[in-house]
Design a protein around this motif. Structure first.
Motif, PDB file in Angstrom:
ATOM      1  N   ALA A 197     -75.100 -53.371   4.447  1.00  0.00           N
ATOM      2  CA  ALA A 197     -74.228 -54.534   4.423  1.00  0.00           C
ATOM      3  C   ALA A 197     -72.816 -54.132   4.822  1.00  0.00           C
ATOM      4  O   ALA A 197     -72.343 -53.055   4.462  1.00  0.00           O
ATOM      5  N   SER A 198     -72.149 -55.008   5.545  1.00  0.00           N
ATOM      6  CA  SER A 198     -70.751 -54.781   5.915  1.00  0.00           C
ATOM      7  C   SER A 198     -70.008 -56.109   5.821  1.00  0.00           C
ATOM      8  O   SER A 198     -70.611 -57.166   5.757  1.00  0.00           O
ATOM      9  N   GLY A 199     -68.689 -56.023   5.800  1.00  0.00           N
ATOM     10  CA  GLY A 199     -67.887 -57.230   5.658  1.00  0.00           C
ATOM     11  C   GLY A 199     -67.450 -57.408   4.216  1.00  0.00           C
ATOM     12  O   GLY A 199     -67.054 -56.452   3.553  1.00  0.00           O
ATOM     13  N   SER A 200     -67.573 -58.614   3.696  1.00  0.00           N
ATOM     14  CA  SER A 200     -67.099 -58.939   2.347  1.00  0.00           C
ATOM     15  C   SER A 200     -68.117 -58.519   1.293  1.00  0.00           C
ATOM     16  O   SER A 200     -68.655 -59.342   0.549  1.00  0.00           O
ATOM     17  N   ILE A 201     -68.347 -57.213   1.217  1.00  0.00           N
ATOM     18  CA  ILE A 201     -69.412 -56.714   0.345  1.00  0.00           C
ATOM     19  C   ILE A 201     -69.046 -56.794  -1.128  1.00  0.00           C
ATOM     20  O   ILE A 201     -69.925 -56.730  -1.986  1.00  0.00           O
ATOM     21  N   ASP A 202     -67.766 -56.937  -1.461  1.00  0.00           N
ATOM     22  CA  ASP A 202     -67.371 -57.034  -2.869  1.00  0.00           C
ATOM     23  C   ASP A 202     -67.944 -58.280  -3.529  1.00  0.00           C
ATOM     24  O   ASP A 202     -68.061 -58.332  -4.754  1.00  0.00           O
ATOM     25  N   SER A 203     -68.296 -59.265  -2.720  1.00  0.00           N
ATOM     26  CA  SER A 203     -68.833 -60.517  -3.263  1.00  0.00           C
ATOM     27  C   SER A 203     -70.335 -60.455  -3.507  1.00  0.00           C
ATOM     28  O   SER A 203     -70.903 -61.377  -4.088  1.00  0.00           O
ATOM     29  N   ILE A 204     -70.962 -59.382  -3.054  1.00  0.00           N
ATOM     30  CA  ILE A 204     -72.417 -59.265  -3.209  1.00  0.00           C
ATOM     31  C   ILE A 204     -72.748 -58.972  -4.662  1.00  0.00           C
ATOM     32  O   ILE A 204     -72.205 -58.053  -5.268  1.00  0.00           O
ATOM     33  N   ARG A 205     -73.662 -59.737  -5.222  1.00  0.00           N
ATOM     34  CA  ARG A 205     -74.131 -59.494  -6.588  1.00  0.00           C
ATOM     35  C   ARG A 205     -75.557 -58.973  -6.605  1.00  0.00           C
ATOM     36  O   ARG A 205     -75.872 -58.020  -7.327  1.00  0.00           O
ATOM     37  N   THR A 206     -76.416 -59.563  -5.819  1.00  0.00           N
ATOM     38  CA  THR A 206     -77.820 -59.182  -5.826  1.00  0.00           C
ATOM     39  C   THR A 206     -78.297 -59.020  -4.386  1.00  0.00           C
ATOM     40  O   THR A 206     -77.903 -59.785  -3.507  1.00  0.00           O
ATOM     41  N   MET A 207     -79.119 -58.011  -4.159  1.00  0.00           N
ATOM     42  CA  MET A 207     -79.709 -57.777  -2.852  1.00  0.00           C
ATOM     43  C   MET A 207     -81.216 -57.947  -2.969  1.00  0.00           C
ATOM     44  O   MET A 207     -81.809 -57.594  -4.005  1.00  0.00           O
ATOM     45  N   HIS A 208     -81.809 -58.470  -1.928  1.00  0.00           N
ATOM     46  CA  HIS A 208     -83.217 -58.837  -1.978  1.00  0.00           C
ATOM     47  C   HIS A 208     -83.926 -58.391  -0.705  1.00  0.00           C
ATOM     48  O   HIS A 208     -83.323 -58.306   0.365  1.00  0.00           O
ATOM     49  N   TRP A 209     -85.233 -58.208  -0.830  1.00  0.00           N
ATOM     50  CA  TRP A 209     -86.138 -58.066   0.304  1.00  0.00           C
ATOM     51  C   TRP A 209     -87.126 -59.227   0.296  1.00  0.00           C
ATOM     52  O   TRP A 209     -87.649 -59.588  -0.762  1.00  0.00           O
TER      53      TRP A 209
END
Length: 114
Positions: free
Chosen positions: A23-35
């Motif tokens: 992930a790149s960009g506004s990654i501070d806003s990411i809470r959960t990552m999924h497949w």
């Protein structure tokens, strides 16, 4: 947020692959990552998720065979896939969610075949 998935390929039944999603960009806003994955002719289905705290969950169909993890920088996610079966053949997509955040990456194709 931009997502780059990689690691797909052709593998025989019983083999292993490791998928990555950066992930790149506004990654501070990411809470959960999924497949997720989508097999030919099927709807897209959820495979696994991991929170920022490292809490994981995987679909029953892959439990015990697939492991989701995040890198130290928390901007990279992995899916370790072991004991692959023909029914795991699909295009695999990564997705990130957070407050007012919902992005999908392009897919990476996994083919399980002898």
């Amino acid at each position: 947020v931009q997502l780059q998935a990689s690691g797909g390929g052709l593998v025989p039944p019983g083999g292993s692959l490791r998928l990555s999603c950066a992930a790149s960009g506004s990654i501070d806003s990411i809470r959960t990552m999924h497949w997720y994955r989508q097999a030919p002719g099927n709807q897209r289905e959820w495979v696994a998720s991991i929170t920022g705290a490292g809490i994981t969950d995987v679909a029953t169909s892959v439990k015990g065979r697939f492991t989701i993890s995040r890198g130290d920088a928390k901007s990279t996610m992995y899916l370790q896939m072991n004991s692959l079966k023909s029914e795991d053949t699909a295009v695999y997509y990564c997705r990130v969610t957070g407050p007012r955040l919902n992005y999908w990456g392009q897919g990476t194709e996994v083919t399980v075949s002898s």
